[in-house]
Structures are given as structure tokens and as C-alpha cells.
Motif scaffolding. Structure first.
Motif, PDB file in Angstrom:
ATOM      1  N   SER A 143       0.858  -1.191   0.000  1.00  0.00           N
ATOM      2  CA  SER A 143       0.000   0.000   0.000  1.00  0.00           C
ATOM      3  C   SER A 143       0.890   1.235   0.000  1.00  0.00           C
ATOM      4  O   SER A 143       2.129   1.131   0.055  1.00  0.00           O
ATOM      5  CB  SER A 143      -0.904   0.008   1.229  1.00  0.00           C
ATOM      6  OG  SER A 143      -0.133   0.222   2.407  1.00  0.00           O
ATOM      7  N   LYS A 176      -2.252  -2.514  -6.580  1.00  0.00           N
ATOM      8  CA  LYS A 176      -3.103  -1.725  -7.476  1.00  0.00           C
ATOM      9  C   LYS A 176      -2.391  -1.439  -8.784  1.00  0.00           C
ATOM     10  O   LYS A 176      -2.972  -1.583  -9.876  1.00  0.00           O
ATOM     11  CB  LYS A 176      -3.485  -0.423  -6.775  1.00  0.00           C
ATOM     12  CG  LYS A 176      -4.300   0.544  -7.624  1.00  0.00           C
ATOM     13  CD  LYS A 176      -4.575   1.833  -6.853  1.00  0.00           C
ATOM     14  CE  LYS A 176      -5.280   2.869  -7.698  1.00  0.00           C
ATOM     15  NZ  LYS A 176      -5.506   4.135  -6.946  1.00  0.00           N
ATOM     16  N   GLU A 177      -1.113  -1.048  -8.712  1.00  0.00           N
ATOM     17  CA  GLU A 177      -0.359  -0.722  -9.922  1.00  0.00           C
ATOM     18  C   GLU A 177       0.015  -1.970 -10.707  1.00  0.00           C
ATOM     19  O   GLU A 177       0.027  -1.969 -11.943  1.00  0.00           O
ATOM     20  CB  GLU A 177       0.900   0.058  -9.543  1.00  0.00           C
ATOM     21  CG  GLU A 177       0.633   1.482  -9.125  1.00  0.00           C
ATOM     22  CD  GLU A 177      -0.057   2.278 -10.214  1.00  0.00           C
ATOM     23  OE1 GLU A 177       0.425   2.278 -11.362  1.00  0.00           O
ATOM     24  OE2 GLU A 177      -1.106   2.880  -9.932  1.00  0.00           O
ATOM     25  N   ARG A 210      -2.926  -2.966 -12.618  1.00  0.00           N
ATOM     26  CA  ARG A 210      -3.306  -1.961 -13.625  1.00  0.00           C
ATOM     27  C   ARG A 210      -2.524  -2.134 -14.913  1.00  0.00           C
ATOM     28  O   ARG A 210      -3.019  -1.800 -15.999  1.00  0.00           O
ATOM     29  CB  ARG A 210      -3.091  -0.556 -13.050  1.00  0.00           C
ATOM     30  CG  ARG A 210      -3.695   0.561 -13.890  1.00  0.00           C
ATOM     31  CD  ARG A 210      -3.614   1.893 -13.149  1.00  0.00           C
ATOM     32  NE  ARG A 210      -2.242   2.363 -13.048  1.00  0.00           N
ATOM     33  CZ  ARG A 210      -1.628   3.095 -13.988  1.00  0.00           C
ATOM     34  NH1 ARG A 210      -2.283   3.419 -15.097  1.00  0.00           N
ATOM     35  NH2 ARG A 210      -0.390   3.494 -13.824  1.00  0.00           N
ATOM     36  N   ALA A 214      -7.228  -8.547  -3.949  1.00  0.00           N
ATOM     37  CA  ALA A 214      -6.729  -7.163  -3.882  1.00  0.00           C
ATOM     38  C   ALA A 214      -7.687  -6.244  -3.135  1.00  0.00           C
ATOM     39  O   ALA A 214      -8.006  -5.152  -3.573  1.00  0.00           O
ATOM     40  CB  ALA A 214      -6.448  -6.623  -5.273  1.00  0.00           C
TER      41      ALA A 214
END
Length: 688
Positions: free
Chosen positions: A315, A378-379, A382, A542
Motif C-alpha cells: 500500500s 493496485k499498480e 493496472r 486485492a
């Protein structure tokens, strides 16, 4: 009786003499040191040229080849030419055979000993054949020829560089620096470069006497490949902390016989000229002697294997702990932190922490590096998988340069794309995802927690324990193995996944292995969740909500193996009568030193522990890659973990380890809730 003598430029304090029967000939063997005096050596050669049967010269090889380039060591050749009546040898050919044999013997006997070892040669030119042999096991080779030969503070970093150097070496080999420069800053700088290279190396290849000027700082913990190390020299190496000496020279009558002396004994016993001795002759003689290379541990048995493990931020909170981003993150608004999170995904890998002090009960040690890549989950999700592959391959290249022999993938780096298969195919060193030990650790922790809760009836005989288990994320890499193993232990197993076709196939496969298992499948956890005694969540969701904790049975043990966690702290806090544990934490053996990874000192996530277990075992292979985990490997890594002293850590939840009192409190609240048949709500007295 024939007389064989070795005339060495070494110390006369190491002289010896004995008689022996060798190849059917009675020989008197003598070693004479000249304490570095070439004039004395010439005088002795002339003296023994009249009465010896053969002479060995304890000097550099008189000739050698690097690729197609041949070299003559003029000083050695000059000494050799002094004798005119008897054969004289430096033992170069025989020495090459013995030293290469010693390396291959160690690689086999010790198991992958030189795999990706950082190896420093004092002279790649004279030890070229040995360098070729070692290059089969490691490309981490450095050569100090420019430093020691020319006084140039630059190391050669590959065999290709050594070839280029050798093409011009004959032009500069006899050149020496002006004394004013050689004794000043240039000498100090070159010595500094060599000392630093020695400190970073794992293996040193050098004549033992060339290490006299170095001490613990350069030699402690090193493996030395050398020749003809006697007891006195071995004691010196012990005091300097050398861990392992690999020596191809045989021992006869209690004395270490250098290659030049052994070659002279062969010449005297066979009556042949040096040029008449063929490779097959050497092989027959060595085999007949029943001699083996020596592997000596001057300070007792020591072996240190090396690993790397890839981590990444879970995070934005991670950035607040990493310098120099720490200061920026403290004053940055949320929007800027979002931008920083995106930028850090493109950052090159870096070493977050060195790991030392891992020591198995077998005596083997492991050291390694935690290498961080910048993307948060998250990245990572993505971007396309190739984006993450490139960063993992950069991390693997860094790990290889550091000397790691295996690399593990942590958290989401093992989830993305094909779960490590592509990385394993393209990486320069073996890869493991750690999922086998993660599955093992999950069930290990869950089983221990169930026993400590004491809410289940004891099993009758050898039948299955009467409890119901649910696997959420059952079609995933870890979830499928948990389901397969749980089918052998629980009375009923409920497998949950949105991938309906995979669920059907998984059920069919498990029933084939465990025909008596009762297996139920569902696309959602809500349907039967209230009846479960144990739940394992392994979704890789996630942060998505995978179950409603308010519907869970009081006293249920939930084992959360997902990273990030499927159940965040605020969810866990809603049910103080449910034991939610973060599975997979393993207590590493030894006094482990590494930076904080979110666990108490000495604890590691199971995926990291798997990498360390494989390193301790010397299993440098692609152990767990891909999404199909073999339950046999889960069992194997569990057994290997026990062998090397791995222990289940104290059961931990979102607020840290659970004490016996904590578990007793959860049990008490669960019993109360079952009595009134509704969940206990959190209070100030309840521990989440």
C-alpha cells in the motif's frame, strides 16, 4: 633407488623427505625451499642435475594457453633450462587436471556448491582451464590480472574480457610501473580495489602464499581453491577465517605433494620425457593412486548458500518507511501520494535488506537479499503482465550479480500473469513462488488453531476429524492445494470460486485422489458459511470483499492467506468470537537479521521461508512455478522445513501474535455466542 627433488621458491620451513614405492619404483622424495631466492634455486638445480632422476620446480607454470593464445612464463622457462641432464617439470599440465578435478569433485560432493558463486581469480591467465570449468556453474567470474600484473585498478568481469586482455597481454607482461608510482598512490589504490573484490567474493582462486598479506576482513568465510596447502599453511588460513579449502594436491606419507613434485615422481618412475607423458597416462596413474581432492574446513564445517526474494509495497503506507521518500510522503496530500504510487511502479529494483544469521540444525547457513520492486498491488494489476515481468527480470539480474543461487517471488509478483512461469523461463537463476510452503503453512496454522480452540469433538480412531471446512478462492494456486489437502482431513469440504468450470474440474480431480471425500462447490461463500468450522481465504482479491464475517459461525477459525488480506482489521474487529489468523508465518532457525517486513523478529512469510528452505537444502531449481501446485511438493517442502529447523510461528492476527489468553478469550466468547445463537458484538474488553 632413484632420487626425486622439488626445488621451490617457497619457504624452507616446509621442507620434507621420505622414501616410497611408486609405480613399481623405489623413490627417495625430497622438497627443498629457497625462501624466494632465485639464485639459490639456480644453484640447487645445477647441483641436482648431476644426481637426481627428475626435478620438480615449485614456480609458476612455464607455459599456458588462453583460448588460442599461448604464453611462456620466461622466469620459469629460464629456471627450467638450467638443467641439461635430467627431466625438469613445473607440473603445469598435471596441476591443471588435479585442480579442475578438485572443483568438479566439490561441486558433486557438496551439491551445487559453485552455482552462481562470486569467484575471484588472482590470475585468469595461469588458471584459464580452471576458469573454463567454473564457468559451467557460474558466470560471476572476476580476474585480477590487470591489478596484479600491471598495477591497473581495474578487474576483468568475464571470460570474454579475459580473452581480450590476453590478446594484448604479451605486449605488457614484462612491463613494470616506475618505482615512484608503484610505491605511491597507484599501489594503494590497486590494493584497495583488490581488497574490496576479495570481500565481495564467495570463492577465491589463488596460490595460498599470495594471501599472506590479507587477513580476516578479506578472507573470513571464503572458499579458497588452491594447491599444496600443508598443515602450517592451513593453520594460518584457519586464523584468517577461511571456511573451506579445496585442494587438488594428493597427500603421501603425511605430506602434501605439489603437482611439480608428483610430476617429477612420474617422470622418474616411468623413465619417460615430459613430452611423452599423455593425458591417459596421468588418468591411469591418478586412478591407481586412489587419491582424491581434499575438501578441508579449517574452522569446522561451514556452508553458506545464498538466496534473493522479491518484495513490493502492499500500500502507500510502505512509502512512508523508505528513505528518501519518507520525508516527501509525510507532507504530501493524497493526490500527490497517488501520483507517487504510479511513479514508483516504474522505479528500478533495489536491495531493501540484507538477510543474515539463518542457520539450519544441519550446520548449513543461508544469507540473502530482499529486493524491492516499486509497484503496489493496485499498480501491478493496472499494467499488463509484461510490465511486471520486466521488473522481476531486472530484479533477477541484480540477484545474480549479488551471487544469489535462487530467487523467490513475494506477494503479487507471484500472482501476475502466469504465476512465475515466464519469469522462470527468462530469468538467469532458478525461481520459486513459495506457494507450496504457503499452502503448507496455511493448513499448519489452521490445524494448530483448531486444536487450541478446543471446540471440536476428538476424532474416533483414524477417521476424518468431524469439522466442516470452506476454501474461498479454491481454484487459485494456493487454494486448490488447500482444498486437495483438506479433503484428506475434514469431514466435509466446501470449495468456493466464481470460476465454475474450474470448480467442477477441481472437484473431479480431488475425488479421483480421495474417493471418500465429501466435496461441495459454490460460486459464493454466503450459501453455507454459517456452518463452517474452518475457512481458508486465498483469493488474490486485492482488497475486494470475499465473505460476510457477520454470517460466520462463532468459534470459526478463519485462515487468511491472501496478500493483501481478504479480511482487513476493521472487518475482523466486528467478530471477537471468531479467530482470524494470518497464516503462513514461519519461525526461521538461527539469529536472523533483516529489516522489518511487517512481522516480529525472526519470522518470515511462508513464501520467503520456502526460498530459504530450498537455499539451505541446496535445491537450486524452479521448485514452485505456475498455478498448478503439486501437493507432493507441498508435503516435500514441509518435510524439508522441519529438517532445517523451520517452526510454525506463534499464531498471528491483524493485531499481532495471539497468546494462550487471547485464544481462550475468543473461545469463551464463542461459547457464549453459541449459547444465545447470535454473534458477539465487539466491546472494550474484547480483543479484535
Amino acid at each position: 633407488m632413484k632420487h626425486v627433488v622439488s626445488i621451490s621458491l617457497g619457504s624452507s620451513q616446509q621442507d620434507f623427505e621420505f622414501t616410497t614405492e611408486f609405480l613399481g619404483t623405489r623413490l627417495r622424495v625430497q622438497r627443498i625451499g629457497t625462501n624466494g631466492s632465485t639464485a639459490t634455486a639456480i644453484k640447487l638445480i645445477k647441483q641436482w642435475d648431476k644426481k637426481a632422476a627428475a626435478i620438480g620446480l615449485g614456480v609458476l607454470k612455464d607455459s599456458y594457453k588462453v583460448g588460442s593464445q599461448g604464453f611462456i612464463a620466461k622466469d620459469s622457462a629460464r629456471l627450467k633450462a638450467v638443467a641439461t641432464r635430467v627431466p625438469v617439470t613445473t607440473g603445469g599440465r598435471l596441476g591443471d587436471i588435479l585442480q579442475e578435478w578438485a572443483v568438479r569433485h566439490a561441486q558433486t560432493q557438496l551439491g551445487n556448491y559453485f552455482n552462481n558463486a562470486r569467484t575471484l581469480f588472482f590470475s585468469g591467465l595461469t588458471d584459464y582451464k580452471l576458469a573454463l570449468a567454473l564457468s559451467e556453474f557460474t558466470s560471476n567470474l572476476q580476474f585480477a590480472d590487470p591489478v596484479l600484473q600491471l598495477g591497473v585498478p581495474k578487474l576483468l568481469g568475464s571470460l570474454d574480457a579475459l580473452h581480450l586482455y590476453s590478446n594484448g597481454a604479451h605486449y605488457v607482461k614484462d612491463w613494470s610501473l616506475p618505482s615512484a608510482i608503484a610505491s605511491g598512490p597507484v599501489k594503494d589504490w590497486t590494493r584497495f580495489v583488490l581488497r574490496k573484490a576479495m570481500q565481495k567474493a564467495t570463492v577465491l582462486v589463488a596460490p595460498a602464499h599470495e594471501l599472506d598479506d590479507y587477513g580476516l576482513e578479506e578472507l573470513a568465510g571464503k572458499t579458497l581453491i588452491t594447491a599444496a596447502v600443508n598443515d602450517e599453511r592451513m593453520a594460518q588460513l584457519r586464523d584468517k577465517g577461511v571456511s573451506t579449502v579445496i585442494d587438488g594436491a594428493p597427500v603421501l606419507h603425511g605430506h602434501v605433494i605439489a603437482a611439480n613434485l608428483l610430476d617429477a615422481m612420474i617422470l622418474a618412475a616411468t623413465g619417460k620425457a615430459a613430452a611423452e607423458i599423455l593425458e591417459d597416462d596421468y588418468l591411469e596413474i591418478i586412478t591407481g593412486m586412489d587419491a582424491k581432492p581434499r575438501i578441508v574446513y579449517p574452522n569446522g564445517y561451514q556452508r553458506v548458500n545464498r538466496f534473493a526474494f522479491v518484495i513490493h509495497p502492499l500500500s502507500q503506507e510502505y512509502f512512508k518507511k523508505v528513505k528518501p521518500i519518507e520525508l516527501l510522503s509525510q507532507v504530501s496530500p493524497p493526490v500527490l501520494m497517488d501520483s507517487l504510487e504510479k511513479i514508483m511502479a516504474y522505479a528500478p529494483p533495489f536491495v531493501y535488506s540484507r538477510v543474515t544469521g539463518v542457520k539450519s540444525p544441519t550446520g548449513v547457513e543461508a544469507e540473502g537479499w530482499l529486493i524491492s520492486v516499486g509497484g503496489t498491488p493496485k499498480e501491478i494489476m493496472r499494467h499488463d503482465p509484461e510490465f511486471t515481468y520486466r521488473r522481476l527480470l531486472d530484479a533477477a539480474a541484480m540477484a545474480k550479480r549479488l551471487g544469489a543461487q535462487i530467487m523467490g517471488l513475494g506477494a503479487f509478483t507471484k500472482v501476475v500473469g502466469d504465476a512465475g512461469l515466464t519469469v522462470a523461463k527468462r530469468a538467469p537463476l532458478p525461481i520459486t513462488t513459495g506457494n507450496s510452503y504457503s499452502a503448507s503453512g496455511a493448513l499448519w496454522a489452521a490445524h494448530d488453531a483448531l486444536l487450541r480452540m478446543r471446540l471440536l469433538p476428538p476424532p474416533k480412531g483414524k477417521g476424518r476429524v468431524k469439522f466442516k471446512a470452506m476454501i474461498v478462492g479454491a481454484t487459485g494456486a494456493i487454494g486448490s492445494v488447500c482444498a486437495r489437502l483438506m479433503a484428506r482431513a475434514a469431514e466435509e469440504v466446501y470449495m468456493v470460486s466464481p470460476e465454475s468450470a474450474k470448480l467442477l474440474a477441481l472437484k473431479e480431480s480431488i475425488l479421483k485422489d480421495s474417493p471418500g471425500a465429501k466435496i461441495f462447490i459454490a460460486s459464493s461463500a454466503d450459501k453455507c458459511i454459517a456452518d463452517m468450522d474452518m475457512i481458508v481465504t486465498a483469493t488474490s482479491g486485492a482488497g475486494k470483499k470475499v465473505l460476510d464475517i457477520m454470517k460466520v459461525k462463532p468459534g470459526c477459525v478463519i485462515t487468511d492467506v491472501a496478500r493483501p488480506l481478504d479480511l482487513p482489521p476493521q472487518e475482523v474487529a466486528k467478530r471477537p468470537d471468531v479467530l482470524v489468523i494470518e497464516s503462513g508465518e514461519i519461525q526461521l532457525p538461527g539469529d536472523v537479521q533483516m529489516k522489518n517486513i511487517g512481522l516480529p523478529k525472526g519470522l518470515a512469510y511462508a513464501c520467503l521461508a520456502e526460498t530459504i528452505v530450498l537455499a539451505l537444502e541446496g535445491r537450486f531449481e524452479n521448485f514452485t512455478v505456475g498455478r498448478a501446485i503439486e501437493w507432493e511438493k507441498v508435503r516435500e517442502i514441509y518435510q524439508l522445513g522441519l529438517k532445517h529447523g523451520m517452526k510454525l510461528a506463534a499464531i498471528s492476527g491483524v493485531n499481532g501474535p495471539f497468546s494462550d489468553a487471547d485464544i481462550a478469550r475468543v473461545r469463551e466468547l464463542a461459547l457464549i455466542a453459541r449459547a444465545v445463537k447470535k454473534p458477539v458484538k465487539p466491546s472494550s474488553r474484547s480483543r479484535p
